[in-house]
Design a protein around this motif. Structure first.
Motif, PDB file in Angstrom:
ATOM      1  N   GLN A   1      40.656  43.878  45.725  1.00 31.42           N
ATOM      2  CA  GLN A   1      40.177  45.041  44.724  1.00 31.42           C
ATOM      3  C   GLN A   1      38.925  45.740  45.298  1.00 31.42           C
ATOM      4  O   GLN A   1      39.199  46.873  43.619  1.00 31.42           O
ATOM      5  CB  GLN A   1      39.356  43.479  43.953  1.00 31.42           C
ATOM      6  CG  GLN A   1      38.849  43.952  42.248  1.00 31.42           C
ATOM      7  CD  GLN A   1      38.526  42.529  42.124  1.00 31.42           C
ATOM      8  OE1 GLN A   1      38.540  41.566  42.074  1.00 31.42           O
ATOM      9  NE2 GLN A   1      37.268  42.760  40.400  1.00 31.42           N
TER      10      GLN A   1
ATOM     11  N   SER B   1      42.550  45.168  38.761  1.00 30.99           N
ATOM     12  CA  SER B   1      41.321  44.670  38.192  1.00 30.99           C
ATOM     13  C   SER B   1      40.108  45.687  38.530  1.00 30.99           C
ATOM     14  O   SER B   1      39.489  45.573  37.141  1.00 30.99           O
ATOM     15  CB  SER B   1      40.582  43.299  39.368  1.00 30.99           C
ATOM     16  OG  SER B   1      41.498  42.513  38.902  1.00 30.99           O
TER      17      SER B   1
ATOM     18  N   HIS C   1      45.526  38.566  37.306  1.00 32.74           N
ATOM     19  CA  HIS C   1      45.316  37.830  35.961  1.00 32.74           C
ATOM     20  C   HIS C   1      46.092  38.727  35.112  1.00 32.74           C
ATOM     21  O   HIS C   1      46.125  37.735  34.047  1.00 32.74           O
ATOM     22  CB  HIS C   1      43.724  37.515  35.998  1.00 32.74           C
ATOM     23  CG  HIS C   1      43.412  38.946  35.694  1.00 32.74           C
ATOM     24  ND1 HIS C   1      41.376  39.623  36.327  1.00 32.74           N
ATOM     25  CD2 HIS C   1      43.718  39.730  34.712  1.00 32.74           C
ATOM     26  CE1 HIS C   1      41.674  40.875  36.040  1.00 32.74           C
ATOM     27  NE2 HIS C   1      42.179  41.045  35.048  1.00 32.74           N
TER      28      HIS C   1
ATOM     29  N   SER D   1      41.191  34.243  45.155  1.00 31.50           N
ATOM     30  CA  SER D   1      40.776  34.693  46.202  1.00 31.50           C
ATOM     31  C   SER D   1      41.086  33.629  47.337  1.00 31.50           C
ATOM     32  O   SER D   1      40.940  34.527  48.758  1.00 31.50           O
ATOM     33  CB  SER D   1      40.210  35.469  46.511  1.00 31.50           C
ATOM     34  OG  SER D   1      40.059  36.363  44.958  1.00 31.50           O
TER      35      SER D   1
ATOM     36  N   GLU E   1      43.780  41.082  43.931  1.00 37.38           N
ATOM     37  CA  GLU E   1      43.621  41.385  42.399  1.00 37.38           C
ATOM     38  C   GLU E   1      43.431  42.552  42.525  1.00 37.38           C
ATOM     39  O   GLU E   1      42.227  43.944  41.920  1.00 37.38           O
ATOM     40  CB  GLU E   1      42.308  41.150  42.200  1.00 37.38           C
ATOM     41  CG  GLU E   1      42.261  40.084  41.785  1.00 37.38           C
ATOM     42  CD  GLU E   1      42.642  39.716  39.868  1.00 37.38           C
ATOM     43  OE1 GLU E   1      43.611  40.021  39.509  1.00 37.38           O
ATOM     44  OE2 GLU E   1      42.859  38.086  39.921  1.00 37.38           O
TER      45      GLU E   1
ATOM     46  N   SER F   1      40.497  33.383  36.208  1.00 40.55           N
ATOM     47  CA  SER F   1      38.906  32.779  37.677  1.00 40.55           C
ATOM     48  C   SER F   1      38.376  31.831  37.945  1.00 40.55           C
ATOM     49  O   SER F   1      38.625  30.783  37.259  1.00 40.55           O
ATOM     50  CB  SER F   1      37.981  34.286  36.533  1.00 40.55           C
ATOM     51  OG  SER F   1      38.428  35.006  36.222  1.00 40.55           O
ATOM     52  N   GLY F   2      38.049  31.700  39.181  1.00 40.29           N
ATOM     53  CA  GLY F   2      37.542  31.327  39.663  1.00 40.29           C
ATOM     54  C   GLY F   2      38.421  29.545  39.722  1.00 40.29           C
ATOM     55  O   GLY F   2      38.243  28.588  39.878  1.00 40.29           O
TER      56      GLY F   2
ATOM     57  N   TYR G   1      46.616  28.566  31.743  1.00 39.49           N
ATOM     58  CA  TYR G   1      44.657  29.478  31.188  1.00 39.49           C
ATOM     59  C   TYR G   1      44.228  28.813  30.514  1.00 39.49           C
ATOM     60  O   TYR G   1      42.909  28.729  30.033  1.00 39.49           O
ATOM     61  CB  TYR G   1      45.791  30.337  30.511  1.00 39.49           C
ATOM     62  CG  TYR G   1      45.608  31.666  31.657  1.00 39.49           C
ATOM     63  CD1 TYR G   1      44.549  32.697  32.662  1.00 39.49           C
ATOM     64  CD2 TYR G   1      47.791  32.171  31.733  1.00 39.49           C
ATOM     65  CE1 TYR G   1      45.254  33.354  33.411  1.00 39.49           C
ATOM     66  CE2 TYR G   1      47.568  33.231  32.855  1.00 39.49           C
ATOM     67  CZ  TYR G   1      46.523  33.272  34.079  1.00 39.49           C
ATOM     68  OH  TYR G   1      46.505  34.627  34.597  1.00 39.49           O
TER      69      TYR G   1
END
Lengths: 264, 266
Positions: free
Chosen positions: A101, A189, A219, A57, A186, A52-53, A257
């Motif tokens: 999402q 999600s 993810h 997106s 996503e 994430s981050g 990750y």
């Protein structure tokens, strides 16, 4: 590539997306995306994975300029859209379907109207207001809803559907645009594991039937491995892996990750 | 631990306590000062119950027979002023509301312009608007209608702008991504989300306007207020009672109608 067979589909240049040296920095000097380049063409499904981050997106939204990129270029079926604005940009956006999402349906409109929203870039404001969509669009919308199992929900309001059904409507809306590339941010999600698999199946199947290159931010590494033929690993704003799922090793995942306890 | 060891706790610091006391003192001083300005004359105050009783005696029996010839027409005119005024206000408030919604129009100068229009509409009292338009158009229903419309723009426009600003940005993003032109994004993205609030606001304003248009006749802007004014000037207290009763009934009916419709659309 293109073969002159007289076939309408084959006569068109292959649908593709090419991203070249894309950089996005919300604050000068602190790029979220740093020199991203990749190309997707034909019936190909690509997963973009990453923590994430890390800008997944942002990357997808830079493609259709919902977020303006700082530098770099984006080509959709060969057309450079990075310098477009106004009407030309709107026309280019019609060629880029997007799945979200949170589904992003208009809750108070019916399923049918939501699907027809995919045609808003093609019909006039007057037609949109009077709800006089071309018969061709209506036929296609019905056929599409039938093919994804929502034929019985045509006249229901979007807010009466379950999460999985809503996402199907979201996908149908994107396909209605007759896009040259399908971006999914996503898409699973907000859904439970079983529904997630069903949505991935619908996405991959529709993109194959309509010959649209598919790019999915996701993810969930297992879903990515299972449903796509190519994985792009994003970490700290750069591409650290690009290849078929079989080549994605635990070492790569560690780079993407960080840490390793979760890999056991 | 010894028994002398206690936790100390106080809700307010000494400074805060002083500030609170200062506020109370301020209120007391203001109350005392205003009492002096109002100059309550005790005799008039003691006299009030007798006066009220006297008034009621003169109002009774209510002169119902006057309704067809003197009140009905004015009452219908009042409803027309309220409805037409609300309609005009809606037409003018929609563009101003859109201009004032900062998630639609991203030019702060235009947002401020809209806010200025909305505030000026609301900061002037209905009776003052009425006086203004009676001066412009002369006495009558036209002045009343325009007055109601101008007074309502602020209310309808402000609440409509707020409803637009509360819209979920998700669907807007989706329609923009589909290449929809701006008016289509508004029609299919913003409007479905803001419409229930909008119709609720418009109905609520109509309800308020029925009450307001009953009053503006007092300054000559048409409607039942003019009948009330005449009856009071001529000391026809039985007719005054009839007018008050008519206004009361219409307001109750309007309230019932609005509550019922609102329940259905929200």
């Amino acid at each position: 590539m293109t073969t002159r067979t007289g076939n309408a589909l084959a006569a068109q240049p292959e649908r593709s997306l090419r991203v070249e040296h894309l950089v996005k920095a919300y604050q000068p000097g602190k790029p979220v995306l740093n020199d991203i380049s990749f190309e997707v063409r034909g019936q190909n499904s690509v997963a973009i994975i990453g923590p994430s981050g890390t800008g997944k997106s942002t990357l997808i939204r830079c493609v259709n300029k919902l977020i303006p990129p700082t530098s770099g270029a984006v080509f959709v079926s060969g057309e450079n859209i990075s310098r477009l604005s106004g009407r030309a940009l709107r026309h280019a956006r019609r060629k880029i379907g997007m799945v979200f999402q949170e589904f992003n349906l208009v809750e108070r409109l019916t399923v049918m109207e939501n699907v027809l929203c995919g045609r808003l870039g093609y019909v006039s404001v007057w037609q949109a207001w009077r709800r006089t969509y071309p018969q061709d669009d209506i036929d296609r919308a019905f056929a599409l809803l039938e093919s994804i199992g929502l034929a019985d929900f045509v006249h229901q309001r979007a807010d009466s559907l379950s999460g999985g059904q809503r996402q199907r409507v979201g996908i149908a809306r994107a396909i209605m645009q007759e896009p040259h590339v399908l971006l999914a941010d996503e898409p699973t999600s907000s859904l439970d594991p079983k529904t997630s698999v069903e949505i991935m199946e619908v996405l991959v199947q529709l993109s194959e039937v309509h010959r649209i290159p598919l790019i999915i931010n996701i993810h969930d590494v297992e879903l990515a491995r299972r449903f796509t033929s190519r994985i792009i690993g994003l970490s700290q704003g750069g591409i650290v892996f690009d290849g078929p799922p079989a080549e994605l090793s635990n070492d790569h995942l560690k780079t993407i990750y960080g840490g390793e306890a979760w890999l056991q | 631990m010894t028994t002398a060891d206690h936790y100390r706790w106080q809700r307010f610091t000494p400074r805060e306590r002083l500030a609170r006391f200062a506020v109370f003192l301020g209120f007391a001083v203001a109350l005392a000062a205003s009492m002096r300005t109002v100059e309550v004359i005790p005799e008039f105050l003691y006299d009030a119950p007798t006066q009220v009783l006297d008034l009621f005696k003169r109002m009774w029996p209510i002169e119902y027979s006057y309704y067809p010839e003197g009140v009905h027409h004015a009452l219908v005119e009042t409803l027309h002023i309220a409805s037409l005024g609300t309609l005009l206000a809606i037409v003018m408030a929609i563009p101003v509301g859109i201009l004032g919604a900062s998630n639609i129009v991203r030019v702060p100068a235009l947002n401020w312009l809209a806010k200025l229009i909305l505030v000026s509409s609301r900061s002037v009292n209905t009776l003052v608007w009425a006086l203004l338009f009676v001066a412009v158009f002369g006495p009558g229903a036209l002045a009343g209608t325009i007055c109601i419309a101008f007074r309502s723009i602020g209310f309808v426009g402000k609440l409509f702008a707020e409803a637009l600003e509360e819209c979920d940005p998700g669907p807007i993003e989706a329609l923009t991504a589909a290449g929809a032109p701006w008016p289509s994004v508004f029609l299919k993205g913003f409007w479905p989300q803001a419409a229930p609030a909008f119709w609720g606001i418009a109905l609520f304003r109509w309800d308020i306007n029925v009450r307001e248009s009953a009053v503006i006749g007092l300054v000559g802007a048409g409607g039942i207020g003019m009948v009330l004014d005449t009856a009071m000037n001529l000391f026809h207290w039985d007719r005054v009672a009839l007018v008050l009763l008519s206004i009361f009934s219409v307001v109750i009916i309007a309230e019932l109608v609005v509550t019922n419709i609102r329940k259905r659309i929200i």
